[in-house]
Write a protein that holds these residues in place. Sequence first.
Motif, PDB file in Angstrom:
ATOM      1  N   THR A  53       0.843  -1.191   0.000  1.00  0.00           N
ATOM      2  CA  THR A  53       0.000   0.000   0.000  1.00  0.00           C
ATOM      3  C   THR A  53       0.883   1.249   0.000  1.00  0.00           C
ATOM      4  OG1 THR A  53      -0.126   0.209   2.408  1.00  0.00           O
ATOM      5  CG2 THR A  53      -1.777  -1.211   1.340  1.00  0.00           C
ATOM      6  N   PRO A  54       0.424   2.311  -0.628  1.00  0.00           N
ATOM      7  CA  PRO A  54       1.229   3.550  -0.632  1.00  0.00           C
ATOM      8  C   PRO A  54       1.551   4.051   0.774  1.00  0.00           C
ATOM      9  CG  PRO A  54      -0.483   3.682  -2.295  1.00  0.00           C
ATOM     10  CD  PRO A  54      -0.754   2.428  -1.493  1.00  0.00           C
ATOM     11  N   ASP A  55       0.599   3.967   1.696  1.00  0.00           N
ATOM     12  CA  ASP A  55       0.861   4.442   3.061  1.00  0.00           C
ATOM     13  C   ASP A  55       1.973   3.642   3.729  1.00  0.00           C
ATOM     14  OD1 ASP A  55      -1.023   6.460   2.925  1.00  0.00           O
ATOM     15  OD2 ASP A  55      -2.608   5.283   3.884  1.00  0.00           O
ATOM     16  N   ALA A  56       1.968   2.335   3.542  1.00  0.00           N
ATOM     17  CA  ALA A  56       3.021   1.492   4.120  1.00  0.00           C
ATOM     18  C   ALA A  56       4.364   1.795   3.469  1.00  0.00           C
ATOM     19  CB  ALA A  56       2.664   0.017   3.959  1.00  0.00           C
ATOM     20  N   GLN A  57       4.365   2.019   2.175  1.00  0.00           N
ATOM     21  CA  GLN A  57       5.605   2.337   1.458  1.00  0.00           C
ATOM     22  C   GLN A  57       6.174   3.677   1.909  1.00  0.00           C
ATOM     23  OE1 GLN A  57       4.162   2.023  -2.536  1.00  0.00           O
ATOM     24  NE2 GLN A  57       4.461  -0.186  -2.608  1.00  0.00           N
ATOM     25  N   ILE A  58       5.301   4.646   2.085  1.00  0.00           N
ATOM     26  CA  ILE A  58       5.737   5.973   2.538  1.00  0.00           C
ATOM     27  C   ILE A  58       6.320   5.874   3.942  1.00  0.00           C
ATOM     28  CG2 ILE A  58       4.913   8.267   3.225  1.00  0.00           C
ATOM     29  CD1 ILE A  58       2.869   7.974   0.845  1.00  0.00           C
ATOM     30  N   ASP A  59       5.632   5.171   4.821  1.00  0.00           N
ATOM     31  CA  ASP A  59       6.115   5.014   6.192  1.00  0.00           C
ATOM     32  C   ASP A  59       7.485   4.342   6.205  1.00  0.00           C
ATOM     33  OD1 ASP A  59       5.544   5.258   9.104  1.00  0.00           O
ATOM     34  OD2 ASP A  59       5.726   3.065   9.004  1.00  0.00           O
ATOM     35  N   ARG A  60       7.641   3.296   5.431  1.00  0.00           N
ATOM     36  CA  ARG A  60       8.925   2.573   5.365  1.00  0.00           C
ATOM     37  C   ARG A  60      10.031   3.458   4.783  1.00  0.00           C
ATOM     38  NH1 ARG A  60      12.096  -1.189   7.478  1.00  0.00           N
ATOM     39  NH2 ARG A  60      13.100  -2.489   5.935  1.00  0.00           N
ATOM     40  N   ALA A  61       9.706   4.223   3.755  1.00  0.00           N
ATOM     41  CA  ALA A  61      10.701   5.111   3.146  1.00  0.00           C
ATOM     42  C   ALA A  61      11.197   6.147   4.153  1.00  0.00           C
ATOM     43  CB  ALA A  61      10.110   5.793   1.915  1.00  0.00           C
ATOM     44  N   PHE A  62      10.281   6.718   4.928  1.00  0.00           N
ATOM     45  CA  PHE A  62      10.681   7.699   5.938  1.00  0.00           C
ATOM     46  C   PHE A  62      11.516   7.043   7.037  1.00  0.00           C
ATOM     47  CE2 PHE A  62       7.990  10.734   3.961  1.00  0.00           C
ATOM     48  CZ  PHE A  62       8.320  11.968   4.463  1.00  0.00           C
ATOM     49  N   LYS A  63      11.116   5.847   7.452  1.00  0.00           N
ATOM     50  CA  LYS A  63      11.874   5.171   8.507  1.00  0.00           C
ATOM     51  C   LYS A  63      13.277   4.814   8.043  1.00  0.00           C
ATOM     52  CE  LYS A  63       8.059   3.487  11.255  1.00  0.00           C
ATOM     53  NZ  LYS A  63       7.228   2.348  11.632  1.00  0.00           N
ATOM     54  N   LEU A  64      13.409   4.378   6.804  1.00  0.00           N
ATOM     55  CA  LEU A  64      14.738   4.037   6.290  1.00  0.00           C
ATOM     56  C   LEU A  64      15.598   5.286   6.072  1.00  0.00           C
ATOM     57  CD1 LEU A  64      13.855   1.236   3.716  1.00  0.00           C
ATOM     58  CD2 LEU A  64      15.112   0.974   5.865  1.00  0.00           C
ATOM     59  N   THR A  65      14.972   6.372   5.659  1.00  0.00           N
ATOM     60  CA  THR A  65      15.721   7.591   5.359  1.00  0.00           C
ATOM     61  C   THR A  65      16.034   8.404   6.607  1.00  0.00           C
ATOM     62  OG1 THR A  65      14.595   7.708   3.216  1.00  0.00           O
ATOM     63  CG2 THR A  65      15.765   9.672   3.927  1.00  0.00           C
ATOM     64  N   TYR A  66      15.014   8.656   7.426  1.00  0.00           N
ATOM     65  CA  TYR A  66      15.168   9.565   8.559  1.00  0.00           C
ATOM     66  C   TYR A  66      15.145   8.889   9.926  1.00  0.00           C
ATOM     67  CZ  TYR A  66      13.767  12.934   4.953  1.00  0.00           C
ATOM     68  OH  TYR A  66      13.657  13.672   3.810  1.00  0.00           O
ATOM     69  N   GLY A  67      14.806   7.592   9.959  1.00  0.00           N
ATOM     70  CA  GLY A  67      14.718   6.904  11.237  1.00  0.00           C
ATOM     71  C   GLY A  67      13.480   7.259  12.027  1.00  0.00           C
ATOM     72  N   ARG A  68      12.446   7.723  11.351  1.00  0.00           N
ATOM     73  CA  ARG A  68      11.202   8.110  12.017  1.00  0.00           C
ATOM     74  C   ARG A  68      10.037   7.954  11.041  1.00  0.00           C
ATOM     75  NH1 ARG A  68       9.327  12.788   9.971  1.00  0.00           N
ATOM     76  NH2 ARG A  68      10.776  14.222   8.982  1.00  0.00           N
ATOM     77  N   SER A  69       8.836   7.959  11.589  1.00  0.00           N
ATOM     78  CA  SER A  69       7.642   7.939  10.752  1.00  0.00           C
ATOM     79  C   SER A  69       7.361   9.351  10.247  1.00  0.00           C
ATOM     80  CB  SER A  69       6.431   7.445  11.547  1.00  0.00           C
ATOM     81  OG  SER A  69       6.594   6.092  11.895  1.00  0.00           O
ATOM     82  N   PRO A  70       6.656   9.472   9.114  1.00  0.00           N
ATOM     83  CA  PRO A  70       6.327  10.812   8.624  1.00  0.00           C
ATOM     84  C   PRO A  70       5.243  11.451   9.474  1.00  0.00           C
ATOM     85  CG  PRO A  70       5.293   9.149   7.241  1.00  0.00           C
ATOM     86  CD  PRO A  70       6.168   8.426   8.221  1.00  0.00           C
ATOM     87  N   SER A  71       5.267  12.776   9.538  1.00  0.00           N
ATOM     88  CA  SER A  71       4.168  13.493  10.188  1.00  0.00           C
ATOM     89  C   SER A  71       2.935  13.368   9.291  1.00  0.00           C
ATOM     90  CB  SER A  71       4.536  14.971  10.370  1.00  0.00           C
ATOM     91  OG  SER A  71       4.617  15.617   9.107  1.00  0.00           O
ATOM     92  N   ALA A  72       1.800  13.765   9.790  1.00  0.00           N
ATOM     93  CA  ALA A  72       0.564  13.697   8.995  1.00  0.00           C
ATOM     94  C   ALA A  72       0.699  14.531   7.721  1.00  0.00           C
ATOM     95  CB  ALA A  72      -0.624  14.166   9.825  1.00  0.00           C
ATOM     96  N   GLU A  73       1.321  15.697   7.834  1.00  0.00           N
ATOM     97  CA  GLU A  73       1.504  16.558   6.662  1.00  0.00           C
ATOM     98  C   GLU A  73       2.473  15.919   5.658  1.00  0.00           C
ATOM     99  OE1 GLU A  73       2.939  21.084   5.444  1.00  0.00           O
ATOM    100  OE2 GLU A  73       2.989  20.473   7.536  1.00  0.00           O
ATOM    101  N   GLU A  74       3.571  15.355   6.146  1.00  0.00           N
ATOM    102  CA  GLU A  74       4.530  14.686   5.265  1.00  0.00           C
ATOM    103  C   GLU A  74       3.895  13.480   4.578  1.00  0.00           C
ATOM    104  OE1 GLU A  74       8.731  15.638   7.549  1.00  0.00           O
ATOM    105  OE2 GLU A  74       7.475  13.985   8.256  1.00  0.00           O
ATOM    106  N   GLN A  75       3.080  12.736   5.314  1.00  0.00           N
ATOM    107  CA  GLN A  75       2.386  11.578   4.749  1.00  0.00           C
ATOM    108  C   GLN A  75       1.478  12.027   3.603  1.00  0.00           C
ATOM    109  OE1 GLN A  75       2.685   8.298   5.868  1.00  0.00           O
ATOM    110  NE2 GLN A  75       1.280   7.566   4.308  1.00  0.00           N
ATOM    111  N   LYS A  76       0.744  13.127   3.807  1.00  0.00           N
ATOM    112  CA  LYS A  76      -0.160  13.629   2.774  1.00  0.00           C
ATOM    113  C   LYS A  76       0.616  14.113   1.561  1.00  0.00           C
ATOM    114  CE  LYS A  76      -3.803  17.002   1.815  1.00  0.00           C
ATOM    115  NZ  LYS A  76      -3.548  16.858   0.431  1.00  0.00           N
TER     116      LYS A  76
END
Length: 86
Positions: free
Chosen positions: A3-26
Motif C-alpha cells: 500500500t502507498p501508506d506502508a511504502q511511505i512510512d517505510r521510506a521515511f523510517k529508512l531515510t530519517y529513522g522516524r515515521s512521517p508526520s501527517a503533513e509529510e504523509q499527505k
Amino acid sequence: GLTPDAQIDRAFKLTYGRSPSAEEQKIAADFLAHQIPIMTQRLAADAKAKPPMPANMPTGMDPAGAAALVDLSQMLLDSNEFLYIN
C-alpha cells in the motif's frame, strides 16, 4: 508493504529513522498519486527507456508504482533533513 501508506512510512523510517508526520504523509501520498500516472505513461511509451525501478520488487507490485517510489526515495534523500544535522 504494497500500500502507498506502508511504502511511505517505510521510506521515511529508512531515510530519517522516524515515521512521517501527517503533513509529510499527505505530501508524499499526493506525490505518488501524481507520479504513478506519469510513470505509467513513460513505461508504455518506450520499453527501452525504462525509468529506474527497485532491483528486488515485491511480487504483485505495479512497475509504475515502483518507479514512482524510486522518485519519492530520491526526493527524501535530497531533502535538507537528510543532508544537514539539526
